[in-house]
Motif scaffolding. Structure first.
Motif, PDB file in Angstrom:
ATOM      1  N   ARG A 155       0.873  -1.177   0.000  1.00  0.00           N
ATOM      2  CA  ARG A 155       0.000   0.000   0.000  1.00  0.00           C
ATOM      3  C   ARG A 155       0.907   1.222   0.000  1.00  0.00           C
ATOM      4  N   LYS A 156       1.708   1.344  -1.054  1.00  0.00           N
ATOM      5  CA  LYS A 156       2.701   2.424  -1.113  1.00  0.00           C
ATOM      6  C   LYS A 156       2.045   3.796  -1.097  1.00  0.00           C
ATOM      7  N   HIS A 157       0.775   3.887  -1.505  1.00  0.00           N
ATOM      8  CA  HIS A 157       0.090   5.189  -1.485  1.00  0.00           C
ATOM      9  C   HIS A 157      -0.401   5.545  -0.084  1.00  0.00           C
ATOM     10  N   THR A 172      11.319  -7.220 -14.035  1.00  0.00           N
ATOM     11  CA  THR A 172      12.013  -6.866 -12.796  1.00  0.00           C
ATOM     12  C   THR A 172      11.981  -5.342 -12.684  1.00  0.00           C
ATOM     13  N   ASP A 173      11.559  -4.851 -11.528  1.00  0.00           N
ATOM     14  CA  ASP A 173      11.579  -3.407 -11.281  1.00  0.00           C
ATOM     15  C   ASP A 173      12.893  -3.085 -10.594  1.00  0.00           C
ATOM     16  N   MET A 174      13.690  -2.237 -11.238  1.00  0.00           N
ATOM     17  CA  MET A 174      15.037  -1.952 -10.763  1.00  0.00           C
ATOM     18  C   MET A 174      15.088  -0.550 -10.155  1.00  0.00           C
ATOM     19  N   PRO A 182       9.856   3.067 -18.209  1.00  0.00           N
ATOM     20  CA  PRO A 182       9.764   3.700 -16.896  1.00  0.00           C
ATOM     21  C   PRO A 182       8.747   2.953 -16.056  1.00  0.00           C
ATOM     22  N   HIS A 183       8.886   2.987 -14.750  1.00  0.00           N
ATOM     23  CA  HIS A 183       7.897   2.342 -13.892  1.00  0.00           C
ATOM     24  C   HIS A 183       6.538   3.016 -14.099  1.00  0.00           C
ATOM     25  N   PRO A 184       5.442   2.241 -14.158  1.00  0.00           N
ATOM     26  CA  PRO A 184       4.133   2.830 -14.449  1.00  0.00           C
ATOM     27  C   PRO A 184       3.717   3.947 -13.491  1.00  0.00           C
ATOM     28  N   VAL A 196      13.670  -4.413  -6.959  1.00  0.00           N
ATOM     29  CA  VAL A 196      12.663  -4.111  -5.934  1.00  0.00           C
ATOM     30  C   VAL A 196      11.554  -5.150  -5.983  1.00  0.00           C
ATOM     31  N   GLU A 197      11.235  -5.565  -7.182  1.00  0.00           N
ATOM     32  CA  GLU A 197      10.088  -6.460  -7.335  1.00  0.00           C
ATOM     33  C   GLU A 197      10.228  -7.250  -8.634  1.00  0.00           C
ATOM     34  N   VAL A 198       9.777  -8.503  -8.583  1.00  0.00           N
ATOM     35  CA  VAL A 198       9.683  -9.336  -9.789  1.00  0.00           C
ATOM     36  C   VAL A 198       8.199  -9.528 -10.080  1.00  0.00           C
TER      37      VAL A 198
HETATM   38 MG   LIG Z   1       6.036  -2.177  -7.418  1.00  0.00          MG
END
Ligand SMILES: [Mg+2]
Ligand SMILES: Nc1ncnc2c1ncn2[C@@H]1O[C@H](COP(=O)(O)OP(=O)(O)O)[C@@H](O)[C@H]1O
Length: 292
Positions: free
Chosen positions: A152-154, A253-255, A222-224, A266-268
């Motif tokens: 819940r990053k927001h 993979t999010d780098m 870019p990350h969404p 950070v995340e797969v």
């Molecule tokens: Mg993420």
């Protein structure tokens, strides 16, 4: 033969692709790939047969591209499709491996933040004793909480970031708030991760999403959720062997660039359900899926 791709249908316009994926599906068609439609709502409500009722029979090997699907529902989708002569290229086991953190974490140990987890059911409140024991291997330092699939990053302050994992009162407050806000959508269980300091652009983490097909990094976007990230080229030499060991054909993979200059995973994710930033080339992604 171009590989067909199954997209989620539009709830209001059932013969159309959900508008979030419409451009990409158009690119698939332009490349000669067939597009099938599945009913994501029916699938999540438990009716996999209804979900695939409009998929043409005998499509053979297919990709799925669309909204996230819980791993058990993905298995039901695979089974229902098989009965119509279509085979998801990504098996249910591979999907779960790439989609849920416990599936991929060990393979990426050392290049992703240290993590611990425990299974829970939605709404089940972990006690402070449970959480203190769970956090123990990550001490000392800050952390974040998420479930097997999403954070819940927001709600960063109240339900994601834990400034001090050794502060059991604070740890319990943040994790319990996370469980509460996730409601019935809490997936798999609770994950605690050691916090690492990543470089930020305009206060948003500068993440780059790498799309891997058959162990090769084929597309960088870019990350969404970030405003940019383009121009940042992550070093992937240390990541490629892990992606190949995972043995899933299509993953992301999010780098993120750590403050000491190391590129971290950070995340797969399973590439089929990873969101594509709106500024990115739908055509390039479609070309990867449809094949030569
Ligand atoms: Mg993420
Ligand atoms: N271990 C960590 N250290 C520092 N920041 C993190 C960590 N894990 C996640 N974050 C931040 O939180 C965001 C959300 O985490 P992520 O695991 O990508 O969850 P989600 O599935 O919700 O995107 C990341 O984009 C990153 O900015």
């Amino acid at each position: 033969m171009p590989t067909p791709v199954l997209y989620c249908r539009d709830a209001l316009n059932p013969r159309r692709v959900d508008e979030h994926f419409a451009l990409e599906a158009g690119e698939v068609r332009a490349l000669g790939g067939a597009v099938g439609l599945i009913d994501h709502d029916a699938l999540l409500q438990g009716d996999a047969q209804l979900a695939v009722a409009h998929v043409p029979a005998g499509l053979g090997n297919v990709w799925y591209r669309g909204w996230m699907i819980p791993s058990d529902r993905y298995a039901a989708l695979a089974e229902a499709l098989r009965r119509r002569g279509a085979e998801l290229i990504v098996t249910p086991e591979q999907y779960r491996t790439a989609h849920e953190l416990p599936g991929w974490h060990a393979t990426f140990a050392g290049i992703t933040p240290a993590s611990v987890w425990r299974p829970t059911t939605p709404g089940e409140m972990p006690t402070s004793d449970d959480l203190a024991a769970l956090a123990e291997p990550l001490l000392p330092g800050a952390g974040i909480v998420k479930d097997y699939v999403k954070s819940r990053k927001h709600d960063w302050e109240q339900a994601c970031f834990i400034p001090d994992l050794a502060d059991t009162v604070q740890l319990t407050r943040v994790v319990q708030r996370f469980v509460e806000l996730q409601e019935e959508f809490l997936t798999g269980g609770i994950v605690l991760r050691a916090f690492e300091t990543f470089s930020r652009l305009e206060s948003v983490a500068a993440e780059v999403r790498v799309w891997w097909l058959d162990g090769e990094p084929r597309l960088l976007t870019p990350h969404p959720d970030g405003p940019f990230g383009r121009g940042l080229v992550p070093d992937l030499d240390h990541v490629a062997p892990a992606v190949r060991r995972l043995a899933c054909r299509f993953v992301t993979t999010d780098m993120a660039l750590r403050s000491d200059g190391a590129w971290r995973v950070v995340e797969v994710g399973d590439g089929q359900v990873s969101d594509l930033h709106q500024s990115s080339s739908q055509g390039e992604l479609a070309a990867l899926l449809v094949g030569p």
